[in-house]
Design an enzyme around this catalytic site. Sequence first.
Site, PDB file in Angstrom:
ATOM      1  N   ASP A   1     -53.748 -36.637 -18.521  1.00 44.58           N
ATOM      2  CA  ASP A   1     -55.095 -36.070 -18.721  1.00 44.58           C
ATOM      3  C   ASP A   1     -56.088 -37.232 -18.818  1.00 44.58           C
ATOM      4  O   ASP A   1     -55.706 -38.369 -19.105  1.00 44.58           O
ATOM      5  CB  ASP A   1     -55.166 -35.218 -19.995  1.00 44.58           C
ATOM      6  CG  ASP A   1     -56.555 -34.614 -20.195  1.00 44.58           C
ATOM      7  OD1 ASP A   1     -57.086 -34.015 -19.243  1.00 44.58           O
ATOM      8  OD2 ASP A   1     -57.134 -34.758 -21.294  1.00 44.58           O
TER       9      ASP A   1
ATOM     10  N   GLU B   1     -63.787 -35.832 -27.466  1.00 42.69           N
ATOM     11  CA  GLU B   1     -63.326 -37.228 -27.328  1.00 42.69           C
ATOM     12  C   GLU B   1     -63.887 -38.105 -28.452  1.00 42.69           C
ATOM     13  O   GLU B   1     -63.308 -39.114 -28.807  1.00 42.69           O
ATOM     14  CB  GLU B   1     -63.728 -37.789 -25.960  1.00 42.69           C
ATOM     15  CG  GLU B   1     -62.908 -37.250 -24.792  1.00 42.69           C
ATOM     16  CD  GLU B   1     -61.463 -37.777 -24.764  1.00 42.69           C
ATOM     17  OE1 GLU B   1     -61.247 -38.973 -24.974  1.00 42.69           O
ATOM     18  OE2 GLU B   1     -60.546 -36.960 -24.535  1.00 42.69           O
TER      19      GLU B   1
ATOM     20  N   HIS C   1     -59.163 -29.593 -22.844  1.00 48.22           N
ATOM     21  CA  HIS C   1     -59.748 -30.031 -24.119  1.00 48.22           C
ATOM     22  C   HIS C   1     -60.202 -28.843 -24.993  1.00 48.22           C
ATOM     23  O   HIS C   1     -60.233 -28.945 -26.217  1.00 48.22           O
ATOM     24  CB  HIS C   1     -60.984 -30.899 -23.874  1.00 48.22           C
ATOM     25  CG  HIS C   1     -60.689 -32.325 -23.524  1.00 48.22           C
ATOM     26  ND1 HIS C   1     -60.114 -32.700 -22.341  1.00 48.22           N
ATOM     27  CD2 HIS C   1     -60.925 -33.479 -24.214  1.00 48.22           C
ATOM     28  CE1 HIS C   1     -60.012 -34.034 -22.305  1.00 48.22           C
ATOM     29  NE2 HIS C   1     -60.499 -34.517 -23.428  1.00 48.22           N
TER      30      HIS C   1
HETATM   31  N1  DGL Z   1     -59.320 -32.020 -19.885  1.00 50.29           N
HETATM   32  C1  DGL Z   1     -60.006 -32.029 -18.648  1.00 50.29           C
HETATM   33  C2  DGL Z   1     -59.954 -30.677 -17.982  1.00 50.29           C
HETATM   34  O1  DGL Z   1     -59.065 -29.894 -18.216  1.00 50.29           O
HETATM   35  C3  DGL Z   1     -61.428 -32.513 -18.569  1.00 50.29           C
HETATM   36  C4  DGL Z   1     -61.928 -33.508 -19.428  1.00 50.29           C
HETATM   37  C5  DGL Z   1     -62.944 -34.451 -18.883  1.00 50.29           C
HETATM   38  O2  DGL Z   1     -64.094 -34.076 -18.604  1.00 50.29           O
HETATM   39  O3  DGL Z   1     -62.543 -35.580 -18.778  1.00 50.29           O
HETATM   40  O4  DGL Z   1     -60.802 -30.391 -17.177  1.00 50.29           O
END
Ligand code: DGL
Length: 276
Positions: A11, A159, A195
């Site tokens: 990820d 984050e 996320h």
């Molecule tokens: N976790 C990511 C998703 O599922 C996105 C996170 C990001 O913007 O880096 O899209």
Amino acid sequence: MTNKRPIGIFDSGYGGLTVFRSIADLLPGYDYIYLGDNARAPYGNRSFNTIHQYTWECVQMLFDMGCPLVILACNTASAKALRTIQQRDLLNVDPSKRVLGVIRPTAEVIGNYSKSKEIGVLGTKGTVQSGSYLIEINNFFPDVKVSQQACPLWVPLIENGEHDKPGADYFVKKYLDQVMAQSAKIDTILLACTHYPLLLDKIRAYLPQRIKVVPQGDIVAESLKDYLHRHPEMDKKLTKDGTRQFYTTSDDTGDFDHHATMFLGEDVKSSYIPLK
Ligand code: DGL
């Protein structure tokens, strides 16, 4: 280098841990390596080329660490990089390796959650703009209407460890109001960013009770189990000693460990893997 052949989970940052948690619960016997590209997260607002380049670099790091199979536990990377990786990059590097995403397995089942046949899809700007969910859900459930909403500030909140603070509420409510304003018939909200489950309590609090909120972790885990069952040649390659390793491209491993321990509910000790 070890003689392990783990499943790689990738990820942009912490979000994939919500998928890893479900996978490790359902398939605890396998070896796993989790890699978060925290140094360059978020990916959500970045261009197609950049997301592909970053994702492919990280996938190759996981290959170099012995993974024959990598799961992109990231919708943005699945939307913007997976096809090029599967159809071009793997053929050039090692066609025996496999890279799977999270969008298709989710699209395959999400229509079953809705009675009204109207679903709200929340994702990053990249995922929403790609139109991947519109196309994929329409393939499997042509009678389901999909309303999409980008939530560009949610990943930065997560984050930066602000997702459970009161300041996050304004932005949680804002995007939920925007998606619900698209149609009063929406009865299911798909969290199409790995996320977002970290905001689940706040998301539930700002939606009417009748709305089902669906995170992807368990869906992706079931789909991986099914894949390994249908592909014994891959399953045989994977080692099964139940080990878990965590890597982050950020040199602040302490911060990663703190977040990851909280998100996974188990002690995490990560290692720093520098970008080339
Ligand atoms: N976790 C990511 C998703 O599922 C996105 C996170 C990001 O913007 O880096 O899209």
